[in-house]
Structures are given as C-alpha cells and as structure tokens.
Design a protein around this motif. Structure first.
Motif, PDB file in Angstrom:
ATOM      1  N   ASN A 273       0.828  -1.206   0.000  1.00 16.58           N
ATOM      2  CA  ASN A 273       0.000   0.000   0.000  1.00 16.58           C
ATOM      3  C   ASN A 273       0.865   1.261   0.000  1.00 16.58           C
ATOM      4  OD1 ASN A 273      -1.836   2.108   0.454  1.00 16.58           O
ATOM      5  ND2 ASN A 273      -3.168   0.801   1.684  1.00 16.58           N
ATOM      6  N   LEU A 346      -6.646   0.867  -0.050  1.00 15.72           N
ATOM      7  CA  LEU A 346      -6.043   0.927  -1.383  1.00 15.72           C
ATOM      8  C   LEU A 346      -4.844  -0.013  -1.537  1.00 15.72           C
ATOM      9  CD1 LEU A 346      -6.256   4.794  -1.948  1.00 15.72           C
ATOM     10  CD2 LEU A 346      -7.687   3.006  -2.972  1.00 15.72           C
ATOM     11  N   LEU A 348      -2.721  -3.454  -2.475  1.00 13.54           N
ATOM     12  CA  LEU A 348      -2.674  -4.181  -3.745  1.00 13.54           C
ATOM     13  C   LEU A 348      -2.310  -5.647  -3.534  1.00 13.54           C
ATOM     14  CD1 LEU A 348      -0.665  -1.396  -5.540  1.00 13.54           C
ATOM     15  CD2 LEU A 348      -3.045  -1.973  -6.022  1.00 13.54           C
ATOM     16  N   TYR A 365      -8.459  -8.431  -1.141  1.00 14.41           N
ATOM     17  CA  TYR A 365      -8.165  -7.155  -1.795  1.00 14.41           C
ATOM     18  C   TYR A 365      -9.322  -6.678  -2.661  1.00 14.41           C
ATOM     19  CZ  TYR A 365      -3.422  -7.092  -0.071  1.00 14.41           C
ATOM     20  OH  TYR A 365      -2.337  -7.034   0.747  1.00 14.41           O
ATOM     21  N   ARG A 369     -11.191  -3.129  -2.259  1.00 12.18           N
ATOM     22  CA  ARG A 369     -11.437  -2.246  -3.404  1.00 12.18           C
ATOM     23  C   ARG A 369     -12.903  -1.841  -3.471  1.00 12.18           C
ATOM     24  NH1 ARG A 369     -13.492  -3.079  -8.988  1.00 12.18           N
ATOM     25  NH2 ARG A 369     -14.629  -4.560  -7.710  1.00 12.18           N
ATOM     26  N   PRO A 434      -5.723   7.773  -7.194  1.00  8.96           N
ATOM     27  CA  PRO A 434      -5.692   6.393  -6.706  1.00  8.96           C
ATOM     28  C   PRO A 434      -5.633   5.347  -7.825  1.00  8.96           C
ATOM     29  CG  PRO A 434      -7.238   7.666  -5.412  1.00  8.96           C
ATOM     30  CD  PRO A 434      -6.824   8.541  -6.559  1.00  8.96           C
ATOM     31  N   ARG A 438      -2.149   3.137  -8.228  1.00 11.81           N
ATOM     32  CA  ARG A 438      -2.332   1.686  -8.048  1.00 11.81           C
ATOM     33  C   ARG A 438      -1.910   0.921  -9.294  1.00 11.81           C
ATOM     34  NH1 ARG A 438      -8.248   0.573  -6.537  1.00 11.81           N
ATOM     35  NH2 ARG A 438      -8.556   2.641  -7.441  1.00 11.81           N
ATOM     36  N   TYR A 441       1.948   0.827  -9.277  1.00 15.09           N
ATOM     37  CA  TYR A 441       2.554  -0.067  -8.277  1.00 15.09           C
ATOM     38  C   TYR A 441       2.225  -1.531  -8.539  1.00 15.09           C
ATOM     39  CZ  TYR A 441       5.166   2.863  -5.160  1.00 15.09           C
ATOM     40  OH  TYR A 441       6.161   3.653  -4.648  1.00 15.09           O
ATOM     41  N   GLU A 442       1.016  -1.804  -8.965  1.00 16.08           N
ATOM     42  CA  GLU A 442       0.648  -3.203  -9.206  1.00 16.08           C
ATOM     43  C   GLU A 442       1.392  -3.798 -10.396  1.00 16.08           C
ATOM     44  OE1 GLU A 442      -1.794  -6.726  -8.419  1.00 16.08           O
ATOM     45  OE2 GLU A 442      -0.876  -5.079  -7.318  1.00 16.08           O
ATOM     46  N   TYR A 462      -6.135  -7.891 -11.052  1.00 19.59           N
ATOM     47  CA  TYR A 462      -6.348  -6.565 -10.474  1.00 19.59           C
ATOM     48  C   TYR A 462      -6.330  -5.482 -11.558  1.00 19.59           C
ATOM     49  CZ  TYR A 462      -6.605  -3.143  -6.724  1.00 19.59           C
ATOM     50  OH  TYR A 462      -7.036  -2.152  -5.874  1.00 19.59           O
TER      51      TYR A 462
END
Length: 714
Positions: A273, A346, A348, A365, A369, A434, A438, A441-442, A462
């Motif tokens: 996160n 938030l 992941l 997760y 979400r 956001p 996300r 990072y994901e 995701y």
C-alpha cells in the motif's frame, strides 16, 4: 546479444517468462544478479563461445547451421517452422548440438530470417578462430554528464527524513527509466537510478533485491548508473533528468511544510500500500508528478515487463484514449479526512504468492477495493465540486501534452503515443490519482517477472479492475439514464456477468454536468474533448484518421508527404466487412515510403474488436473481425513490427488500390511479392534497421533497435 556482458554470460535453460510456474525462480538480471562469468557459470549459464575448438562452439555451430540451410530470397518460410513467441524452444549445449542440428535443421542463426553473407560469416569465423576475444565496452562520459551525476546523487542522498522519503518515492517511480541530462546533445548516454550499498564517489555496490521496494540488508544510497549495451526500443522508456526537473521537484515536494517522524519500512503492508507508506508526502505533489510525466508512467506498465504475451494484454482494448482527473477536482487530493479514511483500503494484491491462499488473498483485496469505491461514491455525491464535467479533466496546465494519450494493443504487446490518435475509440479511460498510482505499483513496482503463477494471476486480475474503474469514471460524464447501455456495449456476452459479480456497481446516481444534443452521446462527448482540449492534444485534428474534408493530410508536411498521408488515409475509412486485403494485415505493420533520396515512415495499426475484454481466456470466442478498424500513425508506434512494406511514392496509389482489392490470400500474396519485406528478403536487415535510423533522425532520444521476434510469415 545486446551487450558484451550478455554475450559473455552465455545461455541458460531457464525461462524467465513463464506464467505457469508454481514456484518463483532466482532472478537472472544482467548487471544486477551476477558480476562475472564465473558467477554466471555458478548460476547455471554456459558459454556459447567455448568448445574444443572454434568450430565446436555453440555460436559457430548455430551460424553454420543457418548458413547451410538458407531460404530463397523473399520467400515464405515453410509452414512447419514455428516462429511464434509461443513456440516450444530448444536450448542445445555443446554436448547436444549435433542431435539438435539433425532434429531442427531450419533453426540456425539468424533464426528464420535472411542469413549471413559469405563475408559476414567469414568475419565471425575468423574472430572465433583467433580466440573470440571480446573487449568490454568503454564509454567515456563528458564533463556535463559527470557533473550532473554528482549533483543528482548529492540531491537524492540528503539526510533529513523528508528528503529520504521523497528520494525513496522518486526512486520507486523512476527505477525503470532511461534518464538523460540534455535533450540538445548528440550521442546522449542514458542512465538508470539504482540503490547501492556504497555512497557517491565509490564504485556502485548494487542492491540485489527482487523488487525496488524490497528491504535492503544495509543502509542504501541512490546512485546513477550508465545503461550499457545497445539501445533496444522495447525497454527504452526515457525521461529528461535535468536542472529544470530538479527545481520542479523542489517546488512540488518542499514548498508546503510537512513532517515525518519515523520513516516507513519495507514490510508486507508497506510494499502493498504505497498510499499509506508515503502518506506524509503531500498527495498533490505525488499526483502532479505523475501527471507531468503521464506518458512515461503509462509506458512503464503498457510497454514494461508486465505487458508481454496475449494473456497479459487481453485485459485492454486494442485502441483507447486516456485522460486524467484534475487535482483540484480529486477528493483524494483536496479532502484530507476522506484521504485518511480510504488510504487503508487501497492495498494491492500479489505480495503473497502462496498458491493455496490465492483465492483468499484475491477476495481480501477485492473486498477492500469494493469498500473503497462505496466510500468514494458516497463522498463524491456530496462533494462541493463540479467534477462530473469536462472542466474536471486535467488540461495539462494549458501546455503539457501528457494530458491525453492513446494506447494501442498489438495482440501480445502494446504501445503508447501522445494525443488522441485515431477514430473515436469504443472505450475511454479517466484516471484519478488512486487509479493511476495503483496501476503503476501493481504492474511495475510490485510486479515480479520471476514470480510464480499466483503472483502473476493476481496482478493480471487486479488490472482488470483498474481498467473497469477508469471506464466507470468516464461514464459519469454521460447522462445517468444512458450509462448502462454504453457499459453493456463494452461488456457484451458473458462480460455482463462480471459487471454484476466482480466489478463495482455502475454509478447512476451522480448527475453529469454535461449537456447533450444527440443520441450518440459517447461520440458527442469525445468530439467535445477534441475541441475543448485541442491545445494539449499532441495528435492535433489527426486528419489522416479523422478526415473531415478533402484535406486528409498534415498541412505542415511537404507536398509528397501530404500525398502519402492522403492516400493512406483512404485505408482508415474502409470497413473490414468489405473483405478487402485489410483482413490479412497483422496487428502492426511498418511502411517505408521513399521519394528519391528522402523517405518517411508510417505505422499501420490493426485494432481488433472484441465483445468484451473481461476474461483471461477464450479471447478468440469474443473476437469480431468484421468490426476491426485501422489506424494510420505517421511515425513509429510499437516496438515489435509484424511486417514491413517498402513503397516508392509513385507506387503508393497502386499499392493502396491493390490492398483494398485483395479479397483472397492469393491476391494478398501477390501484393506482398511486390512491396513486402519478408523475413527472407535479401535486404531485410538494412530495411529493418532503417526504421531505427529514421527515428534517430526524427526523435533521437526515443530511438532504439526494434524486435523482430514477432515478425510474421506473410
């Protein structure tokens, strides 16, 4: 083969790209996971140069095999020769090469393309006989570059907690970049931001963690390291790292006062996160940095390691536009109480790659979400913001063309270009902070190329939710009573099921501030965007693909290029239902148009239509070829051309008409015989690399060698 070090490292039977493995493997990153031939041998790599003599080396035997079995000039390859990226590869050693030569006589080097000339083969053979000595690449940095490295390393290694946290955030966002210091300089070198156990002024001691946000064993320093080897386009994602950027960072991150007493660590939650990890840094600064470099960040997850192969890319449409929510209209930026409330939701998935707990992790997760989206809808419903309006779309400050991007999928890879390119796409994305962070990072920071199936599956699933969230944001700009019908058009067939059981409920409560005068609401809104944001739309009015009058060309170009534009523009207005030669085109075709000593290039992009992109498998069942469309992009789009046509300007009209009239495979084959550059073309490599040379002349910073691994057998 891209660098001296890689050449000396040799070969391994390990397959880095394996989305089905049950256990992660040890990373094998060049310049990171080992530093010498001996270390690579201990890691299971074996030499392609050594043998009892020069003729026994793997390199010689593979080149000799290719020389022995050459193909007829510009002929189609035998059908039995599998050239797809899904082929079953072999990996012979010195001990098994004889058996390999008998079993696979057509697979010598260069693989399935025009072979070496006698002189080229003689040169390499002579070099092998002389001991195959390879000298390390020696690069001499100029004074400017040395000074820039010193200044940046000093800047990024300041010791206050605020500075350390911002430097960590910057590193995690720029570790994939090819950084350069001056866009006006010839022979530019590129650098990468790395973590080192040694301080500036000493040789870099690289931190060998699996991910850029994994915990190091000792205190670290941020260092700049020269990018070695040939510049390869598919990995060449550039960012200007100059004094102007440094001043911009200083203004963004340190104008407002903020404190951090205890620096965050690198545990599970900190990695999963980033919103909690970096919550002390002003949200507006973080989001604005992403926006200012939106093309770079979008390229990292559209062109980066995660986006390789059909299952990785079938989560996105073949063409769509991306835009961003203005920070002043993003509650995550403007409302600290709301931000504090939603930050914990938030996180992941993908950090825990335990196979037996995959569904449990995914459900956790997904529930977070959904809880976040419920809170988001509730707060936005009461927000004192005019956010369901095109006024809430980031306008690039009036001059930043990162504001609007176009993404193209090319079946098993994808690309990004600036501006709203092509005809109005079926779907559009509207990203807020956001969603943007996300996604990054994901798919970039937390994506482990060497991870197992549980990790890669959660990452892919995701991203499906991210896409759906960005689509829902755009739908909020449409009338409430029309949103469902538009969404149903995007998720036809079984896709409707996921809209009920997996995706968030469609928001039909918040009223749009936009007004409409036609029933074609999506196209009406898209055309409004083209008009309202023309100043920051890098594609301009795109006359080739959106020809509104008789002038289907770029007015800034010379007469012969205008005629080429106009002729190719005709292809974009043709329907695939007409069963023309368009049906035989692959995903990405490069065209070189020659006019005397001049030439220009185009990318023909086939946008395949799917009833929905909601599932991992069964893509062919959702494919509707009669609804395909074609985008003609003036320049280079994509890193993996599937085919090349080489055409003189005075033949362009005949080519265009022949393509439109080629209603059978035989007719299309005749067209390829005339203008096509097959893998076996005697000038394949000269023409192939001329596209890199053209890009060096037009956009030298972005130029790199293209990958022929997806070049088709037309």
């Amino acid at each position: 083969m891209e660098s001296t070090e890689g050449f000396l490292r040799g070969a391994t039977k390990l397959n880095a790209y394996d989305g089905t493995r049950q256990e992660p493997i040890v990373p094998t990153r060049l310049f990171t996971d080992a530093n010498s031939e001996e270390e690579w041998r201990n890691a299971g790599f074996y030499s392609i140069l050594s043998g009892q003599n020069a003729q026994a080396s793997l390199l010689y035997r593979m080149l000799a095999l290719g020389k022995t079995h050459q193909f007829k000039d510009n002929s189609k390859l035998p059908e039995e020769l599998d050239i797809s990226i899904r082929r079953e590869n072999q990996c012979p050693t010195v001990d098994t090469i004889s058996e390999y030569e008998k079993s696979y006589p057509l697979t010598g080097m260069p693989f399935a393309v025009s072979g070496l000339t006698d002189d080229e083969f003689s040169t390499i053979s002579g070099w092998l006989y002389q001991g195959a000595k390879v000298s390390e690449d020696q690069v001499e940095l100029n004074k400017n570059e040395i000074s820039s490295i010193e200044e940046w390393e000093s800047y990024l290694n300041q010791t206050s907690n605020q500075r350390k946290l911002v430097s960590r955030w910057l590193y995690e966002h720029l570790f994939l970049a090819h950084l350069y210091f001056d866009d006006k300089q010839d022979n530019t070198h590129f650098f990468e931001l790395v973590r080192s156990y040694s301080p500036p002024g000493e040789p870099i001691s690289i931190v060998k963690t699996r991910l850029p946000n994994s915990e190091p064993e000792h205190p670290i320093y941020y260092r700049l390291r020269l990018v070695k080897g040939i510049t390869v386009h598919k990995r060449h994602i550039t960012l200007l790292f100059d004094d102007k950027l440094k001043k911009h960072i200083e203004k963004l991150f340190f104008t407002d006062k903020w404190d951090v007493d205890i620096l965050p660590g690198y545990d599970y939650e900190a990695r999963a996160n980033p919103f909690v990890t970096f919550s002390a840094i002003p949200a507006k600064a973080r989001y604005q940095f992403l926006l200012d470099h939106a093309e770079y960040f979008t390229r990292t997850f559209i062109r980066g390691p995660v986006c390789r192969g059909q299952i990785a890319t079938d989560v996105i449409r073949d063409q769509f536009w991306v835009m961003y929510q203005d920070p002043a209209n993003d509650l995550f930026i403007t409302d600290p109480k709301y931000r504090k409330k939603v930050e914990p939701l938030l996180g992941l998935p993908g950090q825990d790659d335990n196979l037996t707990e995959t569904k449990e992790n995914w459900d956790k997760y997904k529930d977070k979400r959904n809880a976040y989206l419920s809170l988001r809808d509730h707060h936005y419903q009461d927000a004192p913001l005019n956010w369901t309006s095109t006024k809430a779309i980031w306008d690039g400050g009036g001059n930043n063309t990162n504001a609007f991007l176009t993404v193209f999928r090319h079946f098993d890879n994808a690309s990004v270009v600036r501006g709203m390119v092509g005809q109005v796409p079926q779907t559009l994305w509207w990203m807020d902070f956001p969603l943007f962070e996300r996604t990054y990072y994901e798919l970039v920071v937390n994506f482990d190329l060497f991870g197992n199936v549980a990790h890669q599956l959660q990452t892919r699933l995701y991203f499906d939710l991210i896409r759906n969230g960005a689509e829902h944001n755009f739908l909020r700009l449409l009338p409430r009573d029309k949103r469902k019908s538009v969404l149903n058009d995007w998720y036809r067939g079984m896709g409707v099921v996921k809209t009920y059981f997996t995706y968030a409920p469609l928001d039909i409560d918040i009223r749009t501030e936009e007004t409409f005068s036609s029933d074609d609401i999506k196209n009406e809104l898209a055309n409004r965007l083209l008009t309202q944001f023309s100043q920051v739309n890098a594609a301009g009015n795109d006359p080739i693909n959106r020809c509104q009058n008789q002038h289907c060309f770029r007015v800034s170009q010379t007469d012969w290029k205008q005629k080429a534009d106009s002729r190719l523009s005709r292809l974009t207005n043709s329907s695939f239902q007409e069963k023309s030669g368009l049906q035989f085109l692959p995903e990405l075709t490069f065209i070189r148009v020659k006019h005397g000593d001049e030439r220009t290039v185009y990318s023909l992009i086939r946008n395949r239509y799917h009833s929905n992109v909601a599932f991992l498998f069964g893509e062919s069942l959702r494919y509707k070829p009669e609804k395909d469309s074609l985008t003609v992009y003036p320049g280079i789009a994509g890193s993996y051309p599937n085919f090349i046509f080489d055409i003189e300007t005075d033949e362009l009209e005949v080519f265009e008409k022949s393509l439109m009239e080629a209603k059978s495979e035989e007719a299309f084959d005749a067209l390829v015989e005339n203008w096509g550059v097959r893998r076996t073309h005697p000038k394949f490599w000269q023409i192939f690399h001329d596209f890199t040379q053209w890009q060096r002349e037009q956009k030298p910073i972005d130029a790199g060698v293209f990958d022929a691994n997806r070049y088709e057998n037309l």
